[in-house]
Write an enzyme that holds these catalytic residues in place. Structure first.
Site, short mmCIF file in Angstrom:
data_model
loop_
_atom_site.label_atom_id
_atom_site.label_comp_id
_atom_site.label_asym_id
_atom_site.label_seq_id
_atom_site.Cartn_x
_atom_site.Cartn_y
_atom_site.Cartn_z
N LYS B 110 -6.00 -3.16 -17.21
CA LYS B 110 -4.70 -3.01 -16.57
C LYS B 110 -3.81 -4.16 -17.02
CE LYS B 110 -2.24 -3.61 -12.23
NZ LYS B 110 -2.27 -3.69 -10.76
N GLY B 171 2.60 -5.66 -2.83
CA GLY B 171 2.27 -6.25 -1.53
C GLY B 171 3.29 -6.00 -0.44
N ALA B 197 1.26 -0.12 -6.62
CA ALA B 197 1.99 -1.10 -5.79
C ALA B 197 3.01 -0.43 -4.88
CB ALA B 197 2.69 -2.15 -6.62
N GLY B 198 3.11 -0.95 -3.68
CA GLY B 198 4.15 -0.54 -2.75
C GLY B 198 3.68 0.37 -1.63
N ASN B 219 -3.88 -2.14 -3.13
CA ASN B 219 -4.74 -3.24 -2.71
C ASN B 219 -4.41 -3.66 -1.27
OD1 ASN B 219 -6.05 -6.17 -4.41
ND2 ASN B 219 -6.12 -5.73 -2.26
N THR B 220 -3.19 -4.19 -1.10
CA THR B 220 -2.84 -4.79 0.19
C THR B 220 -2.86 -3.79 1.33
OG1 THR B 220 -1.39 -6.19 -1.12
CG2 THR B 220 -1.17 -6.35 1.26
#
Lengths: 66, 267
Positions: B110, B171, B197-198, B219-220
């Site tokens: 990535k 995040g 993301a997001g 992830n977050t």
């Protein structure tokens, strides 16, 4: 002789192999990668790689990340 | 009943294919920000994900006996996707991923080349240059990018194996901010498109999938949920639900109500 490992200076015996060095600092060679003076050292070469004065080593592994 | 509808038709045939590898799950999860690797592993299991992103960092030499990710998530059964987090130039990215390739022995990676820490938007000019450098070195590059269809096309043209536009800043958990652009990218792209993301909660993941994305990377949203394992399970369902809804084809939107019960036969 002195080498730099992950940014820290260390004293090691002259002629120490990479295999012996990793064992001496308690690092399992199976899941790390080593860069010596900005060149990757293939794992198969660890036994044959003798450290030299002023070598710059980076020893990295996978950690959690996004 | 030859035309019987199978109510629980398995979706096994609907595989995600990236650079010649196939996956049943369309969810990719990160391995950062968890309380510990054990919680991370439990979340992974609940999520059903088959790919995890990982970072490459210096071994802690003052305490080499610290827990290792590989002892909790087995690279033999879960595809590790090394990232270039923390790299700001193509040269940094190439150096990091060469090390990753040596540590892990695989070339699926990535790429993320960020700019300002305040918004963590990708530096797209440098990302494109780094992608070209990595592809020349034989890497299979899944690329984190802005939701700009023009750059997304360029990244595909230089040979990236997956286009991964952000839904919102890394995040932030704000959900897909520009569904118009995500859909444009989906429509123009021949390789997998993965929103990276997001995502903040399950409905965000479903929205991304309903737009026709091939997968979602997060992830977050999982790691910072109050119960990460439960949120991982929610995300698994959301991605499946969004994918199924996309494949099913939603009804047309109407301006006025349309009763579901027949008007004929009213007493």
């Amino acid at each position: 002789m002195r080498v730099t490992v992950n940014g820290e200076t260390r004293d090691v015996a002259a002629g120490l192999t990479l295999t012996a060095f990793l064992a001496s600092i308690g690092v399992d060679a199976s899941n790390v990668a080593v860069e010596r003076n900005r060149e990757i050292v293939p794992r198969s070469d660890y036994d044959a790689t003798a450290l030299r004065e002023a070598d710059q080593l980076e020893i990295v592994q996978f950690v959690g990340g996004g | 009943m030859d035309d019987a509808i199978t109510p629980n038709q398995p979706i096994a045939a609907d595989l995600l294919s990236i650079a010649g590898r196939t996956f049943r799950s369309r969810l990719i999860i990160g391995t950062g920000k968890y309380k510990n690797y054990a919680q991370n592993a439990a979340a992974l299991q609940a999520s059903g994900a088959e790919i995890v992103t990982v970072a490459v960092r210096r071994v802690n030499l003052t305490d080499p006996g610290q827990p290792r990710l590989v002892d909790f998530i087995d690279p033999a059964t879960t595809t590790y996707l090394p990232n270039t987090a923390g790299c700001f130039t193509g040269e940094d990215a190439v150096r990091t991923l060469r090390l990753a390739r040596e540590a892990g022995g695989w070339d699926l990676v990535k790429l993320e080349v960020l700019s300002d820490p305040k918004h963590l938007y990708p530096d797209m000019a440098e990302t494109l240059r780094a992608a070209e450098m990595l592809i020349r070195e034989g890497f299979q590059v899944m690329v984190y990018c802005s939701d700009d269809p023009v750059y997304a096309k360029r990244l595909e043209e230089v040979g990236c194996c997956a286009i991964m536009p952000l839904g919102a800043p890394i995040g932030s958990g704000l959900g897909v901010q520009n569904p118009v652009n995500i859909r444009l990218i989906v429509e123009q792209t021949q390789v997998p498109v993965i929103v990276d993301a997001g995502v903040g909660t399950a409905s965000d993941a479903a929205v991304a999938m309903e737009l026709g994305c091939d997968g979602v990377l997060m992830n977050t949203a999982i790691a910072e949920a109050k119960d990460p394992v439960r949120m991982a399970r929610a995300m698994r369902h959301a991605v499946i639900a969004g994918r199924e809804a996309y494949l099913a084809g939603r009804m047309a939107k109407k301006r006025y109500a349309d009763p579901s019960s027949p008007l004929a036969g009213l007493i």
